[in-house]
Design a protein around this motif. Structure first.
Motif, PDB file in Angstrom:
ATOM      1  N   SER A 295       0.962  -1.261   0.155  1.00  0.00           N
ATOM      2  CA  SER A 295      -0.033  -0.117  -0.137  1.00  0.00           C
ATOM      3  C   SER A 295       0.801   1.284   0.095  1.00  0.00           C
ATOM      4  CB  SER A 295      -0.937  -0.134   1.340  1.00  0.00           C
ATOM      5  OG  SER A 295      -1.618   1.059   1.586  1.00  0.00           O
ATOM      6  N   GLN A 296       1.933   1.097   0.521  1.00  0.00           N
ATOM      7  CA  GLN A 296       3.076   2.206   0.750  1.00  0.00           C
ATOM      8  C   GLN A 296       3.443   2.742  -0.913  1.00  0.00           C
ATOM      9  OE1 GLN A 296       5.989   0.831   3.395  1.00  0.00           O
ATOM     10  NE2 GLN A 296       4.501   0.988   5.187  1.00  0.00           N
ATOM     11  N   PHE A 297       3.650   1.361  -1.507  1.00  0.00           N
ATOM     12  CA  PHE A 297       4.094   1.596  -3.022  1.00  0.00           C
ATOM     13  C   PHE A 297       3.207   2.261  -3.675  1.00  0.00           C
ATOM     14  CE2 PHE A 297       7.770  -0.803  -2.012  1.00  0.00           C
ATOM     15  CZ  PHE A 297       8.898  -0.329  -2.847  1.00  0.00           C
ATOM     16  N   LEU A 298       2.038   1.674  -3.606  1.00  0.00           N
ATOM     17  CA  LEU A 298       0.877   2.212  -4.230  1.00  0.00           C
ATOM     18  C   LEU A 298       0.303   3.834  -3.966  1.00  0.00           C
ATOM     19  CD1 LEU A 298      -1.532  -0.672  -4.234  1.00  0.00           C
ATOM     20  CD2 LEU A 298      -0.775   0.242  -6.133  1.00  0.00           C
ATOM     21  N   SER A 299       0.773   4.188  -2.889  1.00  0.00           N
ATOM     22  CA  SER A 299       0.350   5.637  -2.199  1.00  0.00           C
ATOM     23  C   SER A 299       1.523   6.564  -2.869  1.00  0.00           C
ATOM     24  CB  SER A 299       0.370   5.715  -0.869  1.00  0.00           C
ATOM     25  OG  SER A 299      -0.019   6.765  -0.449  1.00  0.00           O
ATOM     26  N   PRO A 300       0.597   7.655  -3.430  1.00  0.00           N
ATOM     27  CA  PRO A 300       1.490   8.785  -3.968  1.00  0.00           C
ATOM     28  C   PRO A 300       2.165   9.610  -2.783  1.00  0.00           C
ATOM     29  CG  PRO A 300      -0.504   9.219  -4.640  1.00  0.00           C
ATOM     30  CD  PRO A 300      -0.727   7.846  -4.225  1.00  0.00           C
ATOM     31  N   GLY A 301       1.450   9.599  -1.707  1.00  0.00           N
ATOM     32  CA  GLY A 301       1.635  10.364  -0.632  1.00  0.00           C
ATOM     33  C   GLY A 301       3.031   9.718   0.163  1.00  0.00           C
ATOM     34  N   VAL A 302       3.231   8.623  -0.040  1.00  0.00           N
ATOM     35  CA  VAL A 302       4.470   7.961   0.646  1.00  0.00           C
ATOM     36  C   VAL A 302       5.707   7.558  -0.244  1.00  0.00           C
ATOM     37  CG1 VAL A 302       5.042   6.035   1.856  1.00  0.00           C
ATOM     38  CG2 VAL A 302       2.912   7.177   2.428  1.00  0.00           C
ATOM     39  N   ASN A 303       5.049   7.093  -1.708  1.00  0.00           N
ATOM     40  CA  ASN A 303       6.075   6.603  -2.543  1.00  0.00           C
ATOM     41  C   ASN A 303       6.753   7.802  -3.439  1.00  0.00           C
ATOM     42  OD1 ASN A 303       7.378   5.558  -4.689  1.00  0.00           O
ATOM     43  ND2 ASN A 303       5.890   4.106  -5.355  1.00  0.00           N
ATOM     44  N   LYS A 304       7.811   8.108  -2.818  1.00  0.00           N
ATOM     45  CA  LYS A 304       8.379   9.501  -3.761  1.00  0.00           C
ATOM     46  C   LYS A 304       9.507   8.850  -4.560  1.00  0.00           C
ATOM     47  CE  LYS A 304       5.572  12.102  -1.240  1.00  0.00           C
ATOM     48  NZ  LYS A 304       4.615  12.632  -1.978  1.00  0.00           N
ATOM     49  N   ARG A 305       9.746   7.761  -5.072  1.00  0.00           N
ATOM     50  CA  ARG A 305      10.760   7.092  -5.948  1.00  0.00           C
ATOM     51  C   ARG A 305      10.725   7.744  -7.223  1.00  0.00           C
ATOM     52  NH1 ARG A 305      12.255   1.820  -3.665  1.00  0.00           N
ATOM     53  NH2 ARG A 305      13.386   1.437  -5.365  1.00  0.00           N
ATOM     54  N   LYS A 306      11.959   8.053  -7.568  1.00  0.00           N
ATOM     55  CA  LYS A 306      12.453   8.581  -9.006  1.00  0.00           C
ATOM     56  C   LYS A 306      12.545   7.419 -10.054  1.00  0.00           C
ATOM     57  CE  LYS A 306      12.304  12.917  -7.621  1.00  0.00           C
ATOM     58  NZ  LYS A 306      10.834  13.038  -6.880  1.00  0.00           N
ATOM     59  N   ASP A 307      12.576   6.100  -9.448  1.00  0.00           N
ATOM     60  CA  ASP A 307      12.892   5.128 -10.604  1.00  0.00           C
ATOM     61  C   ASP A 307      11.536   4.537 -11.165  1.00  0.00           C
ATOM     62  OD1 ASP A 307      11.904   3.582  -8.552  1.00  0.00           O
ATOM     63  OD2 ASP A 307      13.682   2.498  -8.236  1.00  0.00           O
ATOM     64  N   GLN A 308      11.464   3.196 -11.667  1.00  0.00           N
ATOM     65  CA  GLN A 308      10.633   2.613 -12.403  1.00  0.00           C
ATOM     66  C   GLN A 308       9.328   2.376 -11.629  1.00  0.00           C
ATOM     67  OE1 GLN A 308      13.410   1.418 -12.027  1.00  0.00           O
ATOM     68  NE2 GLN A 308      13.746  -0.878 -12.208  1.00  0.00           N
ATOM     69  N   TYR A 309       9.660   2.458 -10.173  1.00  0.00           N
ATOM     70  CA  TYR A 309       8.609   2.049  -8.988  1.00  0.00           C
ATOM     71  C   TYR A 309       7.888   3.169  -8.194  1.00  0.00           C
ATOM     72  CZ  TYR A 309      10.687  -2.597  -9.215  1.00  0.00           C
ATOM     73  OH  TYR A 309      11.390  -3.894  -9.849  1.00  0.00           O
ATOM     74  N   GLY A 310       8.192   4.450  -9.067  1.00  0.00           N
ATOM     75  CA  GLY A 310       7.647   5.563  -8.448  1.00  0.00           C
ATOM     76  C   GLY A 310       7.052   6.328  -9.385  1.00  0.00           C
ATOM     77  N   GLY A 311       6.269   7.342  -9.169  1.00  0.00           N
ATOM     78  CA  GLY A 311       5.583   8.477 -10.078  1.00  0.00           C
ATOM     79  C   GLY A 311       4.064   8.123 -10.524  1.00  0.00           C
ATOM     80  N   SER A 312       3.964   7.745 -11.831  1.00  0.00           N
ATOM     81  CA  SER A 312       2.962   7.224 -12.334  1.00  0.00           C
ATOM     82  C   SER A 312       2.221   5.904 -11.464  1.00  0.00           C
ATOM     83  CB  SER A 312       2.809   6.924 -13.614  1.00  0.00           C
ATOM     84  OG  SER A 312       3.827   5.628 -13.726  1.00  0.00           O
ATOM     85  N   LEU A 313       0.896   5.898 -11.699  1.00  0.00           N
ATOM     86  CA  LEU A 313       0.050   4.856 -10.836  1.00  0.00           C
ATOM     87  C   LEU A 313       1.000   3.570 -11.407  1.00  0.00           C
ATOM     88  CD1 LEU A 313      -2.354   2.321 -11.276  1.00  0.00           C
ATOM     89  CD2 LEU A 313      -1.727   3.352  -9.192  1.00  0.00           C
ATOM     90  N   GLU A 314       1.191   3.398 -12.811  1.00  0.00           N
ATOM     91  CA  GLU A 314       1.617   2.299 -13.337  1.00  0.00           C
ATOM     92  C   GLU A 314       3.052   1.880 -12.731  1.00  0.00           C
ATOM     93  OE1 GLU A 314       2.656   2.438 -17.584  1.00  0.00           O
ATOM     94  OE2 GLU A 314       1.122   1.146 -17.820  1.00  0.00           O
ATOM     95  N   ASN A 315       3.879   2.895 -12.591  1.00  0.00           N
ATOM     96  CA  ASN A 315       4.952   2.484 -11.866  1.00  0.00           C
ATOM     97  C   ASN A 315       5.068   2.161 -10.362  1.00  0.00           C
ATOM     98  OD1 ASN A 315       6.563   2.867 -14.167  1.00  0.00           O
ATOM     99  ND2 ASN A 315       7.458   5.166 -13.498  1.00  0.00           N
ATOM    100  N   ARG A 316       3.981   2.911  -9.510  1.00  0.00           N
ATOM    101  CA  ARG A 316       3.573   2.640  -8.268  1.00  0.00           C
ATOM    102  C   ARG A 316       3.061   1.333  -7.932  1.00  0.00           C
ATOM    103  NH1 ARG A 316      -0.193   6.294  -7.062  1.00  0.00           N
ATOM    104  NH2 ARG A 316      -0.149   7.599  -8.827  1.00  0.00           N
TER     105      ARG A 316
END
Ligand SMILES: Cc1cc2nc3c(=O)[nH]c(=O)nc-3n(C[C@H](O)[C@H](O)[C@H](O)COP(=O)(O)O)c2cc1C
Length: 406
Positions: A180-201
């Motif tokens: 859920s932390q990965f899915l959440s834009p409020g917590v997931n601030k990654r700049k790689d392929q695992y952060g940003g757009s919903l597809e990445n999160r």
């Protein structure tokens, strides 16, 4: 005209036949001291619901690795507990119900005591409010190689669970835990392929889903518990959760449990009703744990309760996703069960109303009750740190008893 669904008739979930559409929701039991199940206590707890008529009984929070626990009395799904777990699944099966287990990792809120001096790990760097006083005040971002290791940990834990006799798996992707932390834009601030757009999160949660599916094959139902909304500003909102649900649908998930809320930020969004923080502070034995909950007070502010409190959001998701949907959150009466099924859910999960009366499903079926006697006081939650989760209004569930099989 669409035929009304009978909640008491058998229901098929990827080849698994359940005797009805009532599921015991995962509610942390408090019967795993030191991470190992107390087999008699855990089995007696779940026997009550299985005997009481549910079709599927969910054993809560099986951490896929030791640091995936917020409390050191949460179960850790290692090889050496499989005999004890088999005793629990045998007990559930002996009452005609099927058994599911929730696979989980708490990510950046770890305060596992073996972790002292190290940092909890989540999608991004940050303050670990729950672990601050327990020696893990900060969380660091997981490296990509660690994400691969975690996918392996989920896969092997899933395989162990099936070996121990579980019929279905629930992947915890809600309530502010790791996925859920990965899915959440409020917590997931990654700049790689695992952060940003919903597809990445959603990439890491999907990798977990695929790893688990590869591990257990095509026969085992995989249920995903996810948030419709995180419930705090900047968190996951319904538009993104609909997109995530579509991705889960395309990747062989079998059903979605639709919840919401973030344990570290606004836990009462998932429970609703009065806060239980005062009771939680009272039951802690160590001063440090009392302080931890004192600090967590702002995240545990009361919120108004109504039956089926996620229904309106779920209807928006229902319009765009065809996977079976499981209702959770405020199923407190038989009329709510029928309403949930009419509105597009395929089954219901029940937590507090079953803790109050584990035989509620039998009572509904026999017509001896149409409403739960649960008052949604939420004090059952604090009991997990006293003698194991139970309703404070009665003694319907066993209290914690010493382990006899370890
Ligand atoms: C004592 C207690 C412990 C809980 N532990 C968990 C848990 O381990 N995992 C989880 O996903 N949800 C947990 N929940 C949340 C429930 O699964 C459910 O989402 C929530 O209680 C709303 O359903 P209800 O209105 O039927 O109680 C817990 C709830 C309670 C009351």
């Amino acid at each position: 005209m669409v035929e009304a669904i009978d909640p008491f008739a058998p229901w098929q979930l990827r080849g698994l036949e359940l005797r009805n559409r009532f599921i015991k929701a995962a509610t942390f039991e408090g019967h795993c001291p030191g991470g190992r199940p107390d087999p008699e206590g855990l089995a007696a707890f779940h026997k009550a619901f299985a005997k009481g008529g549910v079709g599927l009984c969910t054993v809560s929070y099986g951490a896929v690795e030791p640091s995936g626990r917020t409390f050191d009395n949460q179960m850790c799904l290692q090889d050496d507990i499989l005999d004890d777990l088999r005793y629990v699944t045998d007990t559930i099966h002996s009452q005609g119900a099927k058994a599911a287990i929730q696979l989980a990792h708490c990510g950046n809120t770890s305060k596992w005591h073996g972790w002292i001096g190290k940092r909890a790990r989540g999608p991004s760097h940050g303050f670990n409010s729950l672990g601050a006083l327990a020696g893990t005040p900060f969380a660091r971002a997981l490296r990509v190689d660690e994400l691969r290791d975690l996918a392996e940990a989920y896969k092997s834990s899933a395989q162990r669970a099936i070996e121990a006799g579980f019929d279905a798996l629930e992947l915890h992707m809600g309530h502010g835990y790791l996925l859920s932390q990965f899915l959440s834009p409020g917590v997931n601030k990654r700049k790689d392929q695992y952060g940003g757009s919903l597809e990445n999160r959603a990439r890491f949660p999907l990798e977990i889903l695929k790893a688990v599916r590869a591990g257990v094959g095509t026969q085992v139902p995989i249920i995903i518990k996810m948030n419709l909304r995180d419930g705090f500003r900047g968190g996951l909102e319904i538009e993104d959760s609909i997109q995530a649900a579509k991705l889960f649908e395309q990747n062989q998930a079998d059903a979605l449990v639709l919840s919401g809320g973030f344990t570290s930020k606004n836990a009462m969004y998932l429970f609703r009703g009065p806060t239980f923080v005062h009771e939680l502070i009272k039951v802690q034995k160590r001063k440090i744990d009392k302080l931890i909950y004192l600090m967590a007070k702002p995240a545990l502010k009361s919120q108004p309760f109504e039956e089926l409190y996620f229904l309106d959001l779920a209807k928006q998701l229902r319009a765009q996703v065809s996977l079976p949907l499981i209702c959770v959150g405020g199923v407190q009466s038989l009329s709510s069960v029928h309403r949930a099924l009419r509105e597009g859910y395929q089954a219901v999960q029940i937590g507090r109303a079953l803790i109050h009366d584990p035989a509620l499903v039998n009572h509904y079926r026999e017509g001896s009750k149409t409403e739960s006697g649960c008052t949604v006081c939420n004090l059952c939650v604090a009991e997990m740190d006293r003698d194991g989760v139970r309703c404070v209004l009665n003694d319907a569930l066993p209290r914690r008893i010493p382990a006899t099989r370890v």
